[in-house]
Every structure is written in C-alpha cells, then in structure tokens.
Design a protein around this motif. Sequence first.
Motif, mmCIF file in Angstrom:
data_model
loop_
_atom_site.group_PDB
_atom_site.id
_atom_site.type_symbol
_atom_site.label_atom_id
_atom_site.label_comp_id
_atom_site.label_asym_id
_atom_site.label_seq_id
_atom_site.Cartn_x
_atom_site.Cartn_y
_atom_site.Cartn_z
ATOM 1 N N LEU A 6 46.321 -0.527 24.756
ATOM 2 C CA LEU A 6 45.476 0.257 23.857
ATOM 3 C C LEU A 6 46.207 1.534 23.478
ATOM 4 O O LEU A 6 46.566 2.329 24.350
ATOM 5 C CB LEU A 6 44.148 0.619 24.538
ATOM 6 C CG LEU A 6 43.242 1.582 23.766
ATOM 7 C CD1 LEU A 6 42.746 0.943 22.464
ATOM 8 C CD2 LEU A 6 42.071 2.027 24.633
ATOM 9 N N TRP A 54 41.794 -3.163 22.093
ATOM 10 C CA TRP A 54 42.783 -3.623 23.064
ATOM 11 C C TRP A 54 43.485 -4.847 22.495
ATOM 12 O O TRP A 54 42.851 -5.725 21.908
ATOM 13 C CB TRP A 54 42.109 -3.991 24.382
ATOM 14 C CG TRP A 54 41.597 -2.824 25.148
ATOM 15 C CD1 TRP A 54 40.378 -2.213 25.003
ATOM 16 C CD2 TRP A 54 42.271 -2.114 26.184
ATOM 17 N NE1 TRP A 54 40.263 -1.178 25.886
ATOM 18 C CE2 TRP A 54 41.413 -1.088 26.635
ATOM 19 C CE3 TRP A 54 43.518 -2.254 26.778
ATOM 20 C CZ2 TRP A 54 41.758 -0.209 27.646
ATOM 21 C CZ3 TRP A 54 43.868 -1.378 27.797
ATOM 22 C CH2 TRP A 54 42.994 -0.371 28.217
ATOM 23 N N PRO A 97 38.858 -7.885 27.468
ATOM 24 C CA PRO A 97 39.669 -6.659 27.530
ATOM 25 C C PRO A 97 39.086 -5.679 28.544
ATOM 26 O O PRO A 97 37.897 -5.739 28.864
ATOM 27 C CB PRO A 97 39.590 -6.078 26.120
ATOM 28 C CG PRO A 97 38.747 -6.974 25.312
ATOM 29 C CD PRO A 97 38.259 -8.087 26.164
ATOM 30 N N TRP A 105 47.273 -6.076 28.656
ATOM 31 C CA TRP A 105 46.360 -5.541 27.658
ATOM 32 C C TRP A 105 46.892 -4.161 27.322
ATOM 33 O O TRP A 105 47.281 -3.420 28.229
ATOM 34 C CB TRP A 105 44.941 -5.398 28.224
ATOM 35 C CG TRP A 105 44.176 -6.670 28.358
ATOM 36 C CD1 TRP A 105 43.958 -7.371 29.510
ATOM 37 C CD2 TRP A 105 43.509 -7.382 27.323
ATOM 38 N NE1 TRP A 105 43.197 -8.472 29.252
ATOM 39 C CE2 TRP A 105 42.900 -8.504 27.907
ATOM 40 C CE3 TRP A 105 43.359 -7.182 25.945
ATOM 41 C CZ2 TRP A 105 42.154 -9.424 27.173
ATOM 42 C CZ3 TRP A 105 42.623 -8.096 25.214
ATOM 43 C CH2 TRP A 105 42.033 -9.195 25.826
#
Length: 164
Positions: A140, A129, A118, A138
């Motif tokens: 978040l 992530w 990540p 990815w």
Amino acid sequence: MKTVRIREILGLLMMIAIIGCSDDNDDLEPWQLEVDELKAATAKYVNVDVATAEGFFDASGFVPNMGHHYILPERIDETFELSKPEILLYVPNANGVMEIVAVEYAVPIEDLDNPGLPPEGFTGKDDVWEINPNLKQWQLHVWIYTENPEGIFTAHNPAIGEGN
C-alpha cells in the motif's frame, strides 16, 4: 534536559502542528486523520540521513512513477502499523538530495494462490492494497509528501516521472 526528552517534546509539538487543535478536523474522514498521524510519525524521515541511520536502505534504485524504495527489513511482518511503514520512497531533487515523497506498507503473503483478504489498513475502503507477486507481499502506497493526481493511495504517481 536530556536530548531524548527534547526530541519527545519536539515530536509532540510537530504532531500538534500537523494535526492541529481546531475544529477543522471535525470535517475530516477517519482515514484523513490517520494520514495526518502518519505524516507526524514519519516527519523525521524528511532527512534521508535519519532514515539510513535507523537502517533503511535503497533496495530498488529509481523506479519510474515511484522513486527509490528505502526499506527497513525488520519491519516487514504480518502486521499493519500505521506509524511504522516498512518502506520510504525518495526522489532526488535538482541538487541530487533525496526528498521523501511517500511511504509504503508491505505485508508478506504466505500463499499467493490463496492470498486471503488485504490487510486491515486505514479506516474505510479508500486504501488500495495491491499484490506484488515478485515479492509475495500486499503493498500500500501513501503519497503524503508529494501529491498524486491519481489519488493518495494509488501505487504509481505520474508527478514523479520516468527517470532520475
């Protein structure tokens, strides 16, 4: 005094107010200080009109336990920039006015079969992530404007609800 200079001064004052100048910050973890910095950097987006004026647009409609994802496509690249999240999450209040609830970072993945590690995000190991295989990213989430009982970096927030 020019409008730009006034905005800079107001931004600095807002950052000082949010981060504070007291010894209270001595007790915070580095990632918590970074969250405070993120909140100061995104405070202007409390007003959804500011976000849309900068080019953010609702790319998802309402997603249960998340909200509406307002995306700024030109920010989506291979770089995590703390003060420049690619996505802002909004939920309409009782009057239908969009209120910011979180921000989200999105970093493209070139090869889903070999995504690698990540991205380097917040200091420490608390950020979570996740891979979104549909978007090859990815992602978040950071719940800085609405508390998430499951954690600040958890993707879904049960406090947001199922529909709006």
